[in-house]
Structures are given as structure tokens and as C-alpha cells.
Design a protein around this motif. Structure first.
Motif, short mmCIF file in Angstrom:
data_model
loop_
_atom_site.label_atom_id
_atom_site.label_comp_id
_atom_site.label_asym_id
_atom_site.label_seq_id
_atom_site.Cartn_x
_atom_site.Cartn_y
_atom_site.Cartn_z
N LYS A 14 1.03 -1.17 0.06
CA LYS A 14 0.34 0.14 -0.10
C LYS A 14 1.05 0.82 -0.16
CE LYS A 14 -3.69 -2.72 2.73
NZ LYS A 14 -4.74 -2.33 4.05
N ASP A 15 0.17 2.20 -0.07
CA ASP A 15 0.78 3.76 0.03
C ASP A 15 1.13 4.33 1.06
OD1 ASP A 15 2.01 3.68 -2.66
OD2 ASP A 15 0.06 4.14 -3.42
N LEU A 16 1.79 4.47 1.97
CA LEU A 16 1.73 6.02 2.48
C LEU A 16 1.43 7.25 2.10
CD1 LEU A 16 5.12 5.03 3.98
CD2 LEU A 16 3.16 4.78 5.17
N HIS A 17 0.62 7.77 3.09
CA HIS A 17 -0.25 9.14 2.37
C HIS A 17 0.72 9.65 3.44
CE1 HIS A 17 -2.88 12.10 3.19
NE2 HIS A 17 -3.41 12.35 1.64
N CYS A 18 0.80 10.95 2.44
CA CYS A 18 1.77 12.31 2.37
C CYS A 18 0.96 13.34 3.21
CB CYS A 18 2.52 12.65 1.51
SG CYS A 18 4.05 14.13 2.08
N ASP A 19 0.45 13.11 4.80
CA ASP A 19 0.29 14.80 4.81
C ASP A 19 0.73 15.87 5.16
OD1 ASP A 19 -1.51 12.19 6.04
OD2 ASP A 19 -0.99 12.54 8.13
N TRP A 391 4.29 11.60 6.95
CA TRP A 391 3.39 10.64 5.93
C TRP A 391 2.79 9.96 7.35
CZ3 TRP A 391 4.32 9.44 0.83
CH2 TRP A 391 5.21 10.49 0.52
N ARG A 392 1.52 8.99 6.79
CA ARG A 392 0.46 8.61 7.14
C ARG A 392 0.72 6.73 7.07
NH1 ARG A 392 -3.03 9.31 11.36
NH2 ARG A 392 -2.77 11.83 11.21
N LEU A 394 -2.22 3.73 6.58
CA LEU A 394 -2.89 4.09 6.79
C LEU A 394 -3.64 2.38 7.92
CD1 LEU A 394 -4.39 5.75 3.50
CD2 LEU A 394 -3.98 6.27 5.91
#
Length: 398
Positions: A14-19, A391-392, A394
């Protein structure tokens, strides 16, 4: 998704989410986060230390260190920040909600065999103990320890005799009052308490990093000769000086290899049941649930980096087996170290693929990495370019 990474992974991560994103004036050298107040401090090759909120909104700037900052460390509570730099100084800052970055103490730190710089010499490896009462740092071969709750840190500073050779490569607190110090030729376990004695664990090469399992059952060193060296310790009360191999201190020791380069970092997880170690393009995770540590067990080897790993960090949750790594390739990879492919043959390691990655990595080496002390699913990564990203993760599963 990184197409090169997908070529050798069966299940896409999965991709990390850049906050959030911010940028420092130069390469990000070091970062630290306090829990209360919730602040992130970042140092670079420039003098200033930038202080941010968790969303990377700039709060204020500290003068820092002429020539650049080498390390920053926050106390867990209270917002006290310790910094070291290329100017021969260590400084203590009040970053509490009422302090706004006031410099509380400015310490000149002399030492043996220091690295000279245009601004003075290098002071580095700042660390705090868990309760935030003590801080330690190094100048060359010399260890300095100060009391943070003292009005006069200079008067209460303790300067230890120089380590036997090389320079201090790493410092870790073990509990509240003991420290692990690595250098060329071994590891020293010393106490901040006056009158307590040292335990010396000798090894015949440069020791670059060391960590200890809870209750000091094991001390593990990452070494220049591309191995980790392990000491299983009996109870040591610090009542007298001791060396591994002495009649009065019976120590089991052995080494584990299989690395692609020198082992630059070792870290136990929160429970002390697994050790992450970084050497070359791979991280190797050793199982320490057995009575003799990893002896007889099969390690987990992580996949995904195409250049040397530079950073690693365990998630801060007590039962977590999640590890994040960064490398010179700019990749940020997250692993669940309990998820791996079972080996087909005896003696073959278990291989773990990342469960999450930073999408579309740039050739911008990761230079600093930490899990948030405020939100356990958040990772901060600093890069050679000076960019810092939040990064988050999820989901902890693929």
C-alpha cells in the motif's frame, strides 16, 4: 507506485499517505519530537534549528550551532530540547509552551581526539533518559552527562574518562542512570551515579552502534566487520569494574553475520523481543524470544532498497512488530516483520516485503527518520534536499 519495486514483489504494498511537507535550508541532519508540548525540531547543515507543530507548520527558529547541528533530543515531557553542533557546544533550550525556545544552558564541550571544524569541533550523539532528568553527549572520545532539572547544568556536569580508542560512535540510555557507549574496540556500560563502576565489553573492531534488551539481558553491537556481536549478560550491579571474560563475570558472546556492509545501526523493539539491524541494502531482524537470543533461529531479511539503508525505526506501540526503513535510494519502506516468506531450504533466511511504501520516490536520500510520539501511525522523514515529509500509515497490514 515505484515500478522498479514492483518487479520483485508478489503482492503490491500500500501507499503511505503524505499529510504534510516542509523544507529546511539544507540537508536534514537530525530530528526529534516532544510529546507535551507536541513539537518537532529539525537540524540541518545550516546553523538554525527549526521547530514545527506536528502538521509541520513553523513555530519558531532557534539560533542553533554555527557550522551546523549534529543531533537534537527532546525530553519526553516538558519540552526541553538538547542540541549539539559543529561549534564545540551543547545547548539546552526551553521549548515548553511558555519558553518559546529560550536558551537555558550553553555548554562548551572539550574532549580527546575531537573532530576539528571551521567553527570549533564536533559534539554529537545527544540523548535523554526516559524521565527527562539526564542528558548525555560526546566530544571525540569523551562522554558528558548533565542533570536537566538542575539550575546550573555546568556545575552538575559529569565528564567521564576518555574511551580507550577511536571516538564515541553511539550513546544509548539503558534505564534511567546507565549508558551504553560504543567506540573502536568495544562497548562500555557506565553509570551516571558517582561511585558506580563500568562494565567493558571488548570487541576487536570499530563498534558503530549498540542497544540493550530490557533488564540488560543482552547487549548487541553493530560492527565495522559486517556483523552484529551479542553479549548475554548475567546480573551486573555496578559495584565494581568488570570486563567480559573476567572470572567474576561470566558472559556468553557470539556474532551473527550475513550483511552486505558494515552494520551501522541496531535497535531493539519496545519489548526487546526483536532486534533490527542495518547493513548495506538490507535490514536483518533477529529473534530474541529464546533464552540465548537469536542462537538457532532464522532471521528475517527485508527486501526493497536498491542502495544502502541509512535509517530505521520501530513503531512506538508496545506490541508492534512494524519497522520503517529509509535509504540512499530515497525509498521509505514499512514492514510488518511477522509477515514473511518461509524459506524453502534449511539455512535460508525468511524474506519480508514491505506492507507500505512512500509512492514515487525521488533520488533524494533519507537522512533522518522517526515515528511520531503523538500519533503512532505517523512517520517523519527528512531528506538530503532538506525536504521533511509527514507520512501516515493507514493500515498495519498489507
Amino acid at each position: 507506485m515505484d515500478p522498479e519495486l514492483l518487479t520483485f514483489l508478489r503482492v503490491p504494498p500500500k501507499d503511505l499517505h503524505c499529510d504534510y511537507t516542509t523544507e529546511l535550508p539544507d540537508a536534514c541532519v537530525c530530528m526529534a519530537q516532544s510529546q507535551d508540548p507536541a513539537l518537532l525540531a529539525a537540524g540541518s547543515c545550516e546553523a538554525e534549528i527549526l521547530v514545527f507543530r506536528p502538521d509541520l507548520k513553523h513555530q519558531y527558529t532557534l539560533p542553533g550551532h554555527t557550522g551546523g547541528t549534529t543531533t537534537v533530543a527532546f525530553t519526553k515531557q516538558g519540552g526541553t530540547l538538547i542540541s549539539t553542533g559543529e561549534d564545540g557546544h551543547a545547548r539546552v533550550w526551553d521549548c515548553s509552551s511558555s519558553g518559546s525556545g529560550k536558551c537555558l544552558t550553553d555548554l562548551e564541550c572539550e574532549g580527546d581526539n575531537v573532530d576539528k571544524t571551521p567553527s570549533g569541533h564536533t559534539v554529537s550523539h545527544a540523548v535523554c533518559n526516559q524521565s527527562g532528568t539526564l542528558a548525555a553527549f560526546a566530544a571525540g572520545r569523551t562522554l558528558h552527562v548533565i542533570e536537566l532539572n538542575s539550575i546550573d547544568c555546568e556545575t552538575n556536569r559529569r565528564i567521564f574518562p576518555a574511551v580507550p580508542a577511536g571516538v564515541i560512535e553511539d550513546i544509548r540510555f539503558v534505564g534511567e542512570n546507565r549508558l551504553l557507549v560504543t567506540y573502536y574496540g568495544g562497548v562500555m556500560l557506565c553509570s551516571s551515579e558517582v561511585g558506580d563502576q563500568n562494565l567493558t565489553l571488548e570487541y576487536g573492531t570499530n563498534v558503530l552502534s549498540a542497544d540493550a534488551a530490557p533488564e540488560l539481558g543482552f547487549v548487541v553491537a553493530g560492527c565495522m566487520d559486517s556483523c552484529v556481536h551479542i553479549w548475554k549478560l548475567p546480573a551486573f550491579d555496578g559495584s565494581s569494574d568488570a570486563r567480559a571474560g573476567d572470572d567474576k563475570l561470566e558472559v556468553l558472546e557470539y556474532s551473527c553475520g550475513g550483511y552486505m556492509g558494515k552494520v551501522t545501526r541496531v535497535d531493539f523493539n519496545r519489548k526487546g523481543t526483536a532486534l533490527a539491524s542495518m547493513g548495506g541494502m538490507q535490514n536483518i531482524v533477529w529473534d530474541f524470544t529464546g533464552q540465548n537470543g537469536p542462537a538457532g533461529s532464522i532471521p528475517v531479511v527485508t527486501l526493497g532498497h536498491t542502495k544502502n539503508c541509512t535509517c530505521q525505526a520501530w513503531q512506538l506501540l508496545a506490541d508492534s512488530a512494524v519497522l520503517v526503513t529509509g535509504g540512499k535510494d530515497g525509498r521509505l519502506l514499512v514492514y510488518d516483520t511477522t509477515e514473511y516468506a518461509e524459506p524453502d531450504e534449511e539455512g535460508i533466511p525468511k524474506f519480508a516485503a514491505p506492507i507500505a511504501v512512500a509512492p514515487d520516490p525521488q533520488p533524494d536520500g533519507v537522512t533522518s527518520l522517526l515515528w511520531s510520539t503523538v500519533d503512532p501511525q505517523v512517520i517523519y522523514a527528512g531528506h538530503e534536499s532538506g525536504i521533511v515529509r509527514c507520512w501516515r500509515l493507514l493500515n498495519n497490514k498489507r
